[in-house]
Design an enzyme around this catalytic site. Structure first.
Site, short mmCIF file in Angstrom:
data_model
loop_
_atom_site.label_atom_id
_atom_site.label_comp_id
_atom_site.label_asym_id
_atom_site.label_seq_id
_atom_site.Cartn_x
_atom_site.Cartn_y
_atom_site.Cartn_z
N ASP A 57 -12.40 -52.09 26.07
CA ASP A 57 -12.71 -50.90 25.27
C ASP A 57 -11.44 -50.07 25.13
OD1 ASP A 57 -13.63 -48.55 24.15
OD2 ASP A 57 -15.37 -48.38 25.46
N CYS A 283 -38.46 -32.75 31.79
CA CYS A 283 -38.30 -34.06 32.45
C CYS A 283 -39.52 -34.93 32.21
CB CYS A 283 -38.10 -33.87 33.95
SG CYS A 283 -36.57 -33.03 34.39
#
Length: 349
Positions: A57, A283
């Protein structure tokens, strides 16, 4: 009766046949953390073997993940005797190519003058896919060194790949190069003498020999990449629509290249149902969404190793934190028994 794939990477971590392991997926899903985790677990499970983790990358993250500097030459991870890392730098590789070409060419010809000014690096640096091509060249160089017994011998090489599009171009290269070299070989056979005269006159360049050697190396890599005992691809995603969609596209592409793919790591899972102490409405809402896509992943890839990894409270950086996190590739994360671990990561400076 069909065998059910275990929800872990224990089989891969203990594999004695795999030479190449690719880790990839959409940007921002935890590919680097996953590739580091796989490398660490393999190195811990097989202490007598040597492992190399390579970043292909351009936005290298291995140095950030381990908290120490890596470069274009392989170097051991501090605290690990059998794990090394390297980051392929396309610009540095292009400069090396340019300098090598200068050294090999006649200093009196015009082509050498062009190279002296960095002409090759400037010319090739803007070519689409050059990063992938240079990464592929590193693979070829690595295979050659292994065969000639030069440098450190690595039993398995793990690739921390670029986001999906770059990775697919990288994996297409063996097939593309094979076809290109076939055509180039035909052209070189017909126009070899003329090409020799254009490149300086006095040099008898063995174009066909170079092409044949390169073709043989490319074909060898093609064979290894399509051998499921030697090469596999681990997909990394998060439990959201776009990531799931891109993972499916990636898997279909990999299958079209005849590359083995049977493992998916799903990162950043909240497991909110089993975490009442730290739960909140947001959450719980996100966990409900994650569960929906986890069900879809389970239906689509019922014969895959689907590994469910938790979202940690801190950054997964540094060897100790990576070791803590990576254990759940080998042993499934238990939201009740293992809950404390995700809140006990060491703070990194």
């Amino acid at each position: 009766m069909d065998l059910i794939a275990e929800p872990n990477l224990k089989e891969l971590i203990n594999s004695t046949t795999h030479k190449w392991i690719f880790v990839g997926g959409k940007g921002g899903v935890g590919k680097t953390t996953s590739s580091c985790s796989i490398s660490i677990q393999m190195a811990l499970a097989q202490p007598k073997k040597q492992f190399l983790l390579i970043s292909t990358d351009p936005a290298h993250n291995l140095s950030d993940a381990f908290g120490e500097k890596f470069g274009k030459d392989a170097r051991k991870v501090t605290g690990m005797d059998n794990l090394s890392c390297m980051e392929i730098d396309p610009s540095a590789a292009l400069k090396d190519m340019n300098d090598m070409s200068v050294a090999q060419n006649d200093k009196n010809d015009g082509f050498s003058d062009l190279l002296q000014g960095g002409g090759l690096a400037e010319l090739t640096g803007s070519i689409p896919g050059i990063d992938e091509a240079l990464s592929f060249m590193e693979v070829m160089k690595h295979i050659k060194r292994q065969e000639e017994g030069e440098g450190e011998k690595y039993d398995t090489v793990i690739f921390d790949t670029a986001p999906t599009g770059h990775t697919l171009r990288f994996l297409q290269l063996p097939q593309t190069l094979s076809q290109l070299l076939q055509k180039f070989g035909e052209i070189a056979g017909r126009f070899g003498p003329m090409l020799n005269s254009l490149t300086g006159g006095g040099q008898n360049m063995d174009i066909m020999g170079k092409v044949d050697e390169l073709k043989a190396n490319v074909e060898k890599i093609r064979e290894q990449f399509t051998n499921p005992d030697m090469t596999t691809f681990v997909c990394v995603c998060i439990s959201e629509f776009l990531s799931l969609y891109e993972t499916e596209r990636l898997i279909q592409e990999l299958m079209s290249y005849e590359m083995d793919v049977n493992s998916i790591i799903v990162n950043q899972l909240l497991f909110a149902d089993d975490d009442a102490e730290h739960n909140c409405r947001r959450c719980q809402a996100r966990w409900n969404m994650q569960k929906k896509y986890l069900d879809q992943i389970g239906e689509l890839y019922d014969d895959f190793h689907v590994v469910k990894m938790p979202l940690c409270a801190g950054e997964i950086r540094g060897l100790n934190n990576l070791k803590k996190f990576s254990q759940f590739l080998n042993k499934e994360y238990d939201p009740v028994a293992d809950n404390k671990i995700i809140y006990e990561l060491e703070e990194q400076k």
